[in-house]
Design a protein around this motif. Structure first.
Motif, mmCIF file in Angstrom:
data_model
loop_
_atom_site.group_PDB
_atom_site.id
_atom_site.type_symbol
_atom_site.label_atom_id
_atom_site.label_comp_id
_atom_site.label_asym_id
_atom_site.label_seq_id
_atom_site.Cartn_x
_atom_site.Cartn_y
_atom_site.Cartn_z
ATOM 1 N N ALA A 1 0.848 -1.199 0.000
ATOM 2 C CA ALA A 1 0.000 0.000 0.000
ATOM 3 C C ALA A 1 0.885 1.251 0.000
ATOM 4 C CB ALA A 1 -0.926 -0.006 1.210
ATOM 5 N N ALA A 2 1.951 1.216 0.814
ATOM 6 C CA ALA A 2 2.860 2.363 0.894
ATOM 7 C C ALA A 2 3.612 2.534 -0.424
ATOM 8 C CB ALA A 2 3.840 2.168 2.043
ATOM 9 N N ARG A 3 4.099 1.422 -0.939
ATOM 10 C CA ARG A 3 4.886 1.446 -2.170
ATOM 11 C C ARG A 3 4.069 2.004 -3.342
ATOM 12 N NH1 ARG A 3 8.051 -3.900 -4.473
ATOM 13 N NH2 ARG A 3 8.684 -2.895 -6.389
ATOM 14 N N LEU A 4 2.750 1.704 -3.354
ATOM 15 C CA LEU A 4 1.887 2.134 -4.452
ATOM 16 C C LEU A 4 1.093 3.395 -4.096
ATOM 17 C CD1 LEU A 4 0.670 -1.472 -5.345
ATOM 18 C CD2 LEU A 4 2.134 -0.039 -6.788
ATOM 19 N N SER A 5 1.438 4.002 -2.954
ATOM 20 C CA SER A 5 0.757 5.218 -2.465
ATOM 21 C C SER A 5 -0.762 5.066 -2.466
ATOM 22 C CB SER A 5 1.134 6.435 -3.319
ATOM 23 O OG SER A 5 2.509 6.578 -3.368
ATOM 24 N N CYS A 6 -1.232 3.985 -1.849
ATOM 25 C CA CYS A 6 -2.661 3.680 -1.804
ATOM 26 C C CYS A 6 -3.213 4.005 -0.427
ATOM 27 C CB CYS A 6 -2.847 2.181 -2.006
ATOM 28 S SG CYS A 6 -3.339 1.724 -3.633
ATOM 29 N N ASP A 7 -4.262 4.785 -0.391
ATOM 30 C CA ASP A 7 -4.898 5.127 0.874
ATOM 31 C C ASP A 7 -6.006 4.105 1.161
ATOM 32 O OD1 ASP A 7 -5.818 6.335 3.116
ATOM 33 O OD2 ASP A 7 -6.778 8.023 2.074
ATOM 34 N N VAL A 8 -5.653 3.041 1.893
ATOM 35 C CA VAL A 8 -6.621 1.981 2.213
ATOM 36 C C VAL A 8 -6.535 1.681 3.714
ATOM 37 C CG1 VAL A 8 -6.523 0.860 -0.070
ATOM 38 C CG2 VAL A 8 -4.896 0.180 1.707
ATOM 39 N N THR A 9 -7.535 0.931 4.211
ATOM 40 C CA THR A 9 -7.520 0.506 5.614
ATOM 41 C C THR A 9 -7.126 -0.960 5.681
ATOM 42 O OG1 THR A 9 -9.336 2.021 6.007
ATOM 43 C CG2 THR A 9 -8.943 0.373 7.707
ATOM 44 N N LEU A 10 -6.228 -1.305 6.618
ATOM 45 C CA LEU A 10 -5.809 -2.701 6.761
ATOM 46 C C LEU A 10 -6.257 -3.223 8.118
ATOM 47 C CD1 LEU A 10 -2.792 -1.299 5.293
ATOM 48 C CD2 LEU A 10 -3.188 -3.629 4.545
ATOM 49 N N THR A 11 -6.889 -4.399 8.125
ATOM 50 C CA THR A 11 -7.427 -4.955 9.362
ATOM 51 C C THR A 11 -7.028 -6.409 9.489
ATOM 52 O OG1 THR A 11 -9.354 -3.544 9.070
ATOM 53 C CG2 THR A 11 -9.574 -5.330 10.653
ATOM 54 N N GLN A 12 -6.503 -6.777 10.672
ATOM 55 C CA GLN A 12 -6.169 -8.184 10.892
ATOM 56 C C GLN A 12 -7.371 -8.887 11.516
ATOM 57 O OE1 GLN A 12 -5.033 -9.921 14.116
ATOM 58 N NE2 GLN A 12 -4.893 -11.785 12.892
ATOM 59 N N GLY A 13 -7.728 -10.048 10.992
ATOM 60 C CA GLY A 13 -8.829 -10.787 11.601
ATOM 61 C C GLY A 13 -9.200 -12.014 10.798
ATOM 62 N N ASP A 14 -10.042 -12.855 11.442
ATOM 63 C CA ASP A 14 -10.465 -14.113 10.838
ATOM 64 C C ASP A 14 -11.675 -13.846 9.941
ATOM 65 O OD1 ASP A 14 -10.858 -16.762 10.255
ATOM 66 O OD2 ASP A 14 -11.700 -17.270 12.206
ATOM 67 N N LEU A 15 -11.496 -13.976 8.645
ATOM 68 C CA LEU A 15 -12.550 -13.730 7.647
ATOM 69 C C LEU A 15 -13.344 -12.465 7.981
ATOM 70 C CD1 LEU A 15 -13.662 -17.350 6.693
ATOM 71 C CD2 LEU A 15 -11.967 -15.868 5.612
ATOM 72 N N LEU A 16 -14.667 -12.572 8.153
ATOM 73 C CA LEU A 16 -15.467 -11.340 8.274
ATOM 74 C C LEU A 16 -15.758 -10.960 9.722
ATOM 75 C CD1 LEU A 16 -17.849 -11.940 5.234
ATOM 76 C CD2 LEU A 16 -15.694 -10.688 5.323
ATOM 77 N N THR A 17 -15.180 -11.701 10.679
ATOM 78 C CA THR A 17 -15.483 -11.419 12.093
ATOM 79 C C THR A 17 -15.195 -9.968 12.526
ATOM 80 O OG1 THR A 17 -13.387 -12.478 12.635
ATOM 81 C CG2 THR A 17 -15.360 -13.799 12.975
ATOM 82 N N PRO A 18 -14.190 -9.279 11.957
ATOM 83 C CA PRO A 18 -13.955 -7.906 12.444
ATOM 84 C C PRO A 18 -15.007 -6.891 11.981
ATOM 85 C CG PRO A 18 -11.997 -8.755 11.288
ATOM 86 C CD PRO A 18 -13.134 -9.674 10.984
ATOM 87 N N PHE A 19 -15.923 -7.269 11.088
ATOM 88 C CA PHE A 19 -16.733 -6.250 10.425
ATOM 89 C C PHE A 19 -18.206 -6.247 10.840
ATOM 90 C CE2 PHE A 19 -13.210 -7.505 7.636
ATOM 91 C CZ PHE A 19 -12.486 -6.328 7.712
ATOM 92 N N ALA A 20 -18.788 -5.039 10.861
ATOM 93 C CA ALA A 20 -20.174 -4.853 11.291
ATOM 94 C C ALA A 20 -21.143 -5.221 10.167
ATOM 95 C CB ALA A 20 -20.381 -3.389 11.681
ATOM 96 N N ALA A 21 -22.379 -5.488 10.535
ATOM 97 C CA ALA A 21 -23.420 -5.857 9.561
ATOM 98 C C ALA A 21 -23.678 -4.703 8.585
ATOM 99 C CB ALA A 21 -24.703 -6.223 10.297
ATOM 100 N N GLY A 22 -23.975 -5.058 7.338
ATOM 101 C CA GLY A 22 -24.374 -4.070 6.336
ATOM 102 C C GLY A 22 -23.323 -3.034 5.987
ATOM 103 N N HIS A 23 -22.050 -3.404 6.078
ATOM 104 C CA HIS A 23 -20.994 -2.396 5.911
ATOM 105 C C HIS A 23 -20.473 -2.245 4.481
ATOM 106 C CE1 HIS A 23 -18.113 0.393 7.534
ATOM 107 N NE2 HIS A 23 -17.149 -0.203 6.855
ATOM 108 N N PHE A 24 -20.411 -3.360 3.721
ATOM 109 C CA PHE A 24 -19.744 -3.295 2.415
ATOM 110 C C PHE A 24 -20.712 -3.494 1.241
ATOM 111 C CE2 PHE A 24 -16.393 -4.697 5.347
ATOM 112 C CZ PHE A 24 -15.446 -3.714 5.109
ATOM 113 N N ALA A 25 -20.503 -2.730 0.179
ATOM 114 C CA ALA A 25 -21.292 -2.910 -1.047
ATOM 115 C C ALA A 25 -20.696 -4.016 -1.914
ATOM 116 C CB ALA A 25 -21.323 -1.609 -1.839
#
Ligand code: GLN
Length: 275
Positions: free
Chosen positions: A154-178
């Motif tokens: 991400a740094a090398r390609l100057s990409c502004d993204v969020t990185l999250t460590q976790g098991d599959l979708l467990t870190p994420f709230a309901a209805g979050h991604f399109a």
């Protein structure tokens, strides 16, 4: 020793150890050291390698002889027209995975939240972000070591993204991604000990899909129904021969509008479905 004789000697050694494309690899490894085009080196019968260059080449050829993938030796590989760092902690990006990126780039709604789960090197999510800077892209992986590689990319390609460590979708709230994209581990455990020597040096965690190869898909489709927005899309890379089983799992989980797309070899490689 001239570049031509050095390459010829290396080709003989790599051939004996069963390397699939010895001439390409021998020429490219010398090209890495001398910083000159591989084809030019194959024809060069004039220049003499210095002892230091010969020693450096010997070290690289020894690694390739042990069937270490060329991409790990070089520390990088091309994907979607960008250069990604790769280490032994991540799967080497494959050309067929570019299909997921192409689909996402065309289908993601404007400014949508997109997740690349099991991101490994980050090749999918980062390529999507580079083509569609309007998107909010999250990358996640269970392996902290893999996530460190994705962060470096991400740094090398100057990409502004969020990185999250976790098991599959467990870190994420309901209805979050399109849109959720994944190239999950999908090789049946029993096959993991009999793969091509190069593939055996890739992380088992990124390859092993459990007894039937479908374990990660099973968990992923069940939780993706919740984590997607209504109408949100799930895009999965498929292992060879897994299209019917994964489609059935997606249907059971409540996905509709299923489409399967073949790769350039004609293998059913990508499933797209909608919540
Ligand atoms: N998303 C990464 C890739 O496609 C890693 C996939 C994985 O680790 N299974 O190369």
């Amino acid at each position: 020793m001239t570049p031509r004789t050095a390459i010829q000697a290396a080709v003989r050694r790599l051939t004996i150890s069963g390397v699939p494309d010895p001439t390409w690899d021998a020429a490219h490894l010398l090209s890495d050291i001398l910083q000159r085009p591989a084809l030019e080196l194959r024809l060069d019968t004039d220049t003499l390698l210095t002892p230091l260059q010969e020693e450096a080449y010997e070290a690289l050829i020894c690694r390739r002889e042990k069937r270490e993938p060329l991409q790990y030796i070089e520390g990088e590989t091309d994907f979607c027209g960008h250069v990604f760092s790769v280490t032994h902690d991540v799967l080497i990006p494959r050309p067929e995975t570019e299909m997921l990126v192409a689909h996402a780039v065309h289908s993601a709604p404007n400014a949508a939240c997109v997740l690349d789960v099991c991101c490994g090197s980050g090749c999918i999510g980062l390529s999507v972000k580079l083509a569609r800077p309007d998107l909010q892209v999250v990358l996640s992986d269970i392996s902290p070591e893999a996530l460190a590689v994705a962060r470096r990319n991400a740094a090398r390609l100057s990409c502004d993204v969020t990185l999250t460590q976790g098991d599959l979708l467990t870190p994420f709230a309901a209805g979050h991604f399109a849109l959720i994209l994944a190239n999950p581990p999908y090789i049946p455990s029993g096959e993991c000990d009999h793969l091509q020597s190069e593939v055996m040096q890739e992380p088992r965690l990124a390859l092993d899909g459990g007894a039937d190869g479908l374990q990660v898909y099973r968990r992923l489709v069940q939780s993706a129904v919740t984590v997607l927005t209504p109408g949100g899309e799930l895009v999965l890379e498929l292992g060879d021969g897994e299209a019917d089983s994964v489609s059935a799992l997606a249907r059971e989980a409540g996905f509709r509008n299923l489409s399967v797309f073949p790769d350039f070899q004609g293998i059913a490689r990508m499933l797209v479905c909608r919540r």
